[in-house]
Design a protein around this motif. Structure first.
Motif, mmCIF file in Angstrom:
data_model
loop_
_atom_site.group_PDB
_atom_site.id
_atom_site.type_symbol
_atom_site.label_atom_id
_atom_site.label_comp_id
_atom_site.label_asym_id
_atom_site.label_seq_id
_atom_site.Cartn_x
_atom_site.Cartn_y
_atom_site.Cartn_z
ATOM 1 N N UNK A 212 13.093 -43.988 21.477
ATOM 2 C CA UNK A 212 14.003 -44.266 22.597
ATOM 3 C C UNK A 212 14.232 -43.017 23.438
ATOM 4 N N UNK A 213 14.401 -41.879 22.788
ATOM 5 C CA UNK A 213 14.584 -40.618 23.506
ATOM 6 C C UNK A 213 13.366 -40.317 24.355
ATOM 7 N N UNK A 214 12.192 -40.522 23.795
ATOM 8 C CA UNK A 214 10.953 -40.292 24.540
ATOM 9 C C UNK A 214 10.847 -41.259 25.726
ATOM 10 N N UNK A 215 11.211 -42.520 25.505
ATOM 11 C CA UNK A 215 11.147 -43.515 26.578
ATOM 12 C C UNK A 215 12.123 -43.185 27.705
ATOM 13 N N UNK A 216 13.266 -42.636 27.373
ATOM 14 C CA UNK A 216 14.270 -42.301 28.381
ATOM 15 C C UNK A 216 13.928 -41.033 29.157
ATOM 16 N N UNK A 217 13.247 -40.097 28.517
ATOM 17 C CA UNK A 217 13.048 -38.777 29.111
ATOM 18 C C UNK A 217 11.626 -38.461 29.547
ATOM 19 N N UNK A 218 10.645 -39.041 28.892
ATOM 20 C CA UNK A 218 9.253 -38.651 29.131
ATOM 21 C C UNK A 218 8.404 -39.815 29.630
ATOM 22 N N UNK A 219 8.588 -40.970 29.048
ATOM 23 C CA UNK A 219 7.746 -42.125 29.360
ATOM 24 C C UNK A 219 8.418 -43.043 30.368
ATOM 25 N N UNK A 220 7.600 -43.757 31.108
ATOM 26 C CA UNK A 220 8.075 -44.802 32.000
ATOM 27 C C UNK A 220 7.370 -46.084 31.555
#
Length: 94
Positions: A79-87
């Motif tokens: 979730x952190x990656x999806x919010x900050x790095x991934x679209x």
């Protein structure tokens, strides 16, 4: 390429990355792709994208069988990656 498991056909298109998010930078000499801060992981994913990777499976298993019974940490990292790095909606990096 360190940190990637390569399939026999077209490894550059579907590299698997063992994802491990850390709060501070890791020593680059020993760090594997997919390990480190959000900025470092973003740079790893940008590199794989520039090499032609179509998809990058993110593996949150890190040699701890007991952790597979408790998925909360893995979901939090993703979730952190999806919010900050991934679209995810547009299938690209932010």
């Amino acid at each position: 390429m360190p940190g990637c498991s390569c399939s026999p056909r077209g490894w550059w298109r579907w590299p698997r990355v063992r994802l491990r998010l850390t709060g501070s930078p890791l020593d680059e000499e020993w760090r594997l792709r997919g390990e480190g801060t959000l900025d470092r992981i973003r740079a790893d994913l940008q590199l794989l994208e520039s090499l032609g990777a179509d998809y990058v499976p993110l593996d949150t298993y890190y040699d701890d069988p007991e952790a597979t019974w408790h998925h909360e940490h893995a979901w939090k990292v993703l979730a952190t990656l999806a919010e900050s790095v991934l679209d995810p909606e547009h299938r690209r990096l932010r």
